[in-house]
Design an enzyme around this catalytic site. Structure first.
Site, PDB file in Angstrom:
ATOM      1  N   GLU A   1     -34.708  -0.579  86.563  1.00  0.00           N
ATOM      2  CA  GLU A   1     -34.602  -1.149  85.390  1.00  0.00           C
ATOM      3  C   GLU A   1     -35.973  -0.902  84.613  1.00  0.00           C
ATOM      4  O   GLU A   1     -37.091  -0.636  85.107  1.00  0.00           O
ATOM      5  CB  GLU A   1     -34.777  -2.730  85.745  1.00  0.00           C
ATOM      6  CG  GLU A   1     -34.788  -3.538  84.714  1.00  0.00           C
ATOM      7  CD  GLU A   1     -34.743  -5.056  84.978  1.00  0.00           C
ATOM      8  OE1 GLU A   1     -34.634  -6.035  84.301  1.00  0.00           O
ATOM      9  OE2 GLU A   1     -34.804  -5.246  86.414  1.00  0.00           O
TER      10      GLU A   1
ATOM     11  N   LYS B   1     -29.428  -6.307  78.985  1.00  0.00           N
ATOM     12  CA  LYS B   1     -29.262  -6.985  80.086  1.00  0.00           C
ATOM     13  C   LYS B   1     -29.111  -8.586  79.500  1.00  0.00           C
ATOM     14  O   LYS B   1     -29.420  -9.190  78.410  1.00  0.00           O
ATOM     15  CB  LYS B   1     -30.552  -7.242  80.645  1.00  0.00           C
ATOM     16  CG  LYS B   1     -30.748  -8.116  81.959  1.00  0.00           C
ATOM     17  CD  LYS B   1     -32.240  -7.826  82.607  1.00  0.00           C
ATOM     18  CE  LYS B   1     -32.426  -8.714  83.880  1.00  0.00           C
ATOM     19  NZ  LYS B   1     -33.662  -8.439  84.284  1.00  0.00           N
TER      20      LYS B   1
ATOM     21  N   CYS C   1     -30.141  -5.986  87.344  1.00  0.00           N
ATOM     22  CA  CYS C   1     -31.075  -6.819  88.083  1.00  0.00           C
ATOM     23  C   CYS C   1     -30.543  -8.235  88.271  1.00  0.00           C
ATOM     24  O   CYS C   1     -29.543  -8.377  89.182  1.00  0.00           O
ATOM     25  CB  CYS C   1     -32.325  -6.761  87.513  1.00  0.00           C
ATOM     26  SG  CYS C   1     -33.711  -7.397  88.936  1.00  0.00           S
TER      27      CYS C   1
END
Length: 646
Positions: free
Chosen positions: A48, A114, A170
């Site tokens: 990430e 995200k 994540c």
């Protein structure tokens, strides 16, 4: 790239981080992409925000850093890289800033923002980033070779040609409903997770459990890449974990806390995943009504690679390894025990009859039944073992059978079958000197008749002694040892029986174990043909090929739908140095031929508990017409033989 069809080679890469220096980070990433291509990887996943570093904090708001990150992405996208790859970077889209994963494949780029932003504890991503669902549909990234206007996708299924890819970032994995679940239901076979989870005591174990369980729940390959060395240690430490999982199983991982770049590399079996999804009756239930974004970006074709797969292939897939063996063995025995005691209570008896030959299978049935009687507190004299010597019975197996029954403390009987079978030969006109299939089957059916009738006489349950491997190959006499009133070992393969026998023998204690060890050392044989001087001449594996090979074929055929074209290279790798090509092909041809022609025996098999993931019971696990043709499968064997001769 593996030449075995249905396999995709993937890499999880952790570069050394140069915080707030996208150009240096791009250099590190480019070096790992060279490694990925050299290793034949078709997908490479990076952490990430790897183009800037995850811990830049308020620097994320600086235009200079954002512009440099976009330039670094354009630089990477222009590289002549065969592998599709996923890199993380901050991107301004429509006036807001997003934590994004850029997917680069075949000259095309798409961006996935995200969705779930951690906003407590050490993390406070909402300070800088907006959730993905608020992003506009496109973003302009100057310098990209395929065009500057790039699609922004929410929960995309990305078609990379050899595989379909989904991306979650994540924290997306840690929420109650991870995006990967919907992505996989909509067709993604591999999930990439660029991540930057920090390290805490016990957190890594929890993280790997999450990844493993999600890959199992989603029936997918899962490629996880976590930020590592070079991230700020002001308040946190990042270990740089790279892990590759498939359907709950760890395929490869790197060493955490490395100071230099590291990676994990493995082959994911997409054919197995597709097979598992088709096999599941619930996987595609409750798919959300909204459609996933679709994006096609086919990666360049790879040249044919070698047949060696970057994944561990156990030569005994039914047998667990290491510390797990004892626990799994005990669990199987408890399943068998529960099954037998339940059935015996149901038919109101505390007696069971077993034909005991001194061979491996009947030893397991006798020991497992004794174990069940002991757990139930029943008198072991209610367990009746009958040894039935025939024309081929050896002194070694007969002696072991009698000694084992004596040590167990069960009721022991000896009933020779010679006179009855000789009379039967006369009745049907069978020449005793002709040792054909009739000669052998007459003995097997006589033994079954004795066990069945003695069970009727004493109000007992007649227990079967056949196993899963014999059922797969039809290596049993129809209405002979194929039949019983209950068979505890119907789903236990031959390669696993050895461990069960040794384990139960050890638990029952006393002088039983030395007898068990001698039985384990005895060649597998039906002992139906007269032998010389009491020694075993008729050896099953001389006729069929090694049971280890047959169990390997059976497992992978039932577990992933593997046909001979895949089974052969897989067996080649698993049994390297143990069996040659000719032995593997011969056993494979025997397996295919017998598996198809012997289905009628499985269609009429008696009740018995399922103990593992593979079973051939016609009542639930395996339904197949007895007259199905095997031509498609045998032609693959023929092609393999032809290619080897060429």
């Amino acid at each position: 790239m593996p030449a075995v069809s249905g396999m995709v080679r993937v890499m999880s890469a952790v570069p050394r981080v140069h915080l707030a220096d996208p150009q240096e980070n791009a250099r590190e990433i480019a070096a790992l992409l060279e490694t990925a291509d050299a290793q034949g990887a078709q997908l490479c996943v990076f952490p990430e925000l790897c183009l800037t570093g995850y811990t830049c904090a308020d620097l994320f708001l600086q235009p200079a850093l954002l512009d440099a990150a976009a330039q670094a992405l354009a630089q990477l996208a222009s590289l002549p890289v065969k592998a599709a790859f996923v890199v993380g970077l901050p991107l301004p889209i429509g006036g807001r800033l997003y934590n994004c994963a850029a997917v680069v494949c075949g000259g095309k780029v798409c961006v996935v923002p995200k969705e779930h932003l951690p906003g407590a504890g050490e993390y406070y991503e909402p300070r800088w980033f907006s959730p993905g669902h608020t992003a506009e549909d496109t973003v302009r990234i100057p310098g990209l070779p395929g065009g500057e206007l790039v699609p922004v996708l929410r929960q995309p299924v990305i078609d990379c040609g050899a595989f379909t890819l989904g991306v979650e970032i994540c924290e997306d994995l840690w929420v109650p409903q991870p995006p990967s679940a919907a992505l996989c239901q909509r067709g993604a076979l591999i999930i990439a997770n660029p991540s930057a989870g920090n390290e805490l005591v016990t957190k890594h174990a929890y993280r790997t459990q999450l990844i493993s369980q999600q890959s199992a729940r989603c029936l997918c390959g899962y490629v996880y890449a976590g930020a590592g060395y070079g991230e700020s240690t002001t308040d946190m430490v990042f270990s740089g974990y790279a892990g590759i999982y498939e359907n709950g199983r760890l395929l490869a991982e790197n060493a955490r806390f490395a100071r230099e770049a590291s990676y994990a590399l493995a082959d994911i079996d997409l054919q197995r995943l597709c097979f598992k999804r088709r096999q599941s009756r619930t996987f595609f239930d409750a798919i959300a009504e909204t459609e996933a974004d679709r994006f096609a970006c086919v990666a360049p074709a790879y040249p044919e690679g070698d047949e060696r797969m970057l994944r561990f292939l156990s030569p005994t897939p039914f047998v667990p390894s290491g510390a797990e063996l004892d626990a799994r063995t005990e669990e199987i025995l408890l399943i068998q025990t529960q099954a037998l005691l339940t059935r015996m209570e149901c038919v109101h008896t505390k007696k069971a009859v077993v034909g005991v030959s001194g061979g491996l299978d009947s030893t397991l049935t006798l020991l497992a039944a004794a174990y069940a009687f002991e757990r139930a507190g029943w008198d072991k004299r209610g367990l009746i073992g009958i040894t039935m010597p025939g024309f081929g019975t050896g002194s070694r197996t007969k002696g072991n059978a009698e000694r084992l029954m004596e040590l167990i403390g069960c009721t022991s009987l000896t009933i020779p079958i010679g006179p009855a079978v000789t009379q039967h030969f006369a009745d049907i006109g069978q020449d005793p000197g002709v040792h054909d299939v009739c000669y052998e089957n007459c003995q097997a059916r006589e033994r079954t008749q004795i066990v069945m009738d003695y069970a009727n006489k004493t109000g007992a349950l007649a227990l079967g002694t056949g196993d899963l491997s014999e059922l797969a190959l039809g290596w049993c006499t129809y209405n002979g040892d194929q039949m019983s009133m209950y068979n505890m070992s119907a789903s236990v393969p031959k390669t696993l029986i050895r461990h069960l026998v040794r384990w139960v023998g050890t638990r029952l204690g006393g002088d039983i174990l030395p007898v068990v060890e001698d039985i384990l050392d005895t060649p597998i044989s039906p002992e139906l043909i007269p032998s010389r001087e009491g020694e075993i001449d008729q050896r099953t594996e001389d006729t069929l090929g090694a049971y280890a090979l047959h169990d390997f074929f059976l497992y992978h055929m039932m577990d992933s739908g593997a046909s001979p074209a895949r089974l052969f290279p897989m067996a080649r790798q698993a049994f390297a140095g143990q069996y040659g090509d000719a032995q593997i092909l011969s056993a494979l041809r025997t397996f295919v031929r017998r598996f198809f022609t012997q289905q009628f025996k499985r269609s009429a098999m008696p009740d018995g508990p399922k103990v593992g993931s593979v079973s051939l019971s016609p009542r639930g696990d395996w339904r197949m017409p007895s007259d199905a043709q095997m031509g498609v499968f045998l032609r693959e064997v023929d092609a393999l033989e032809h290619s080897l001769r060429a």
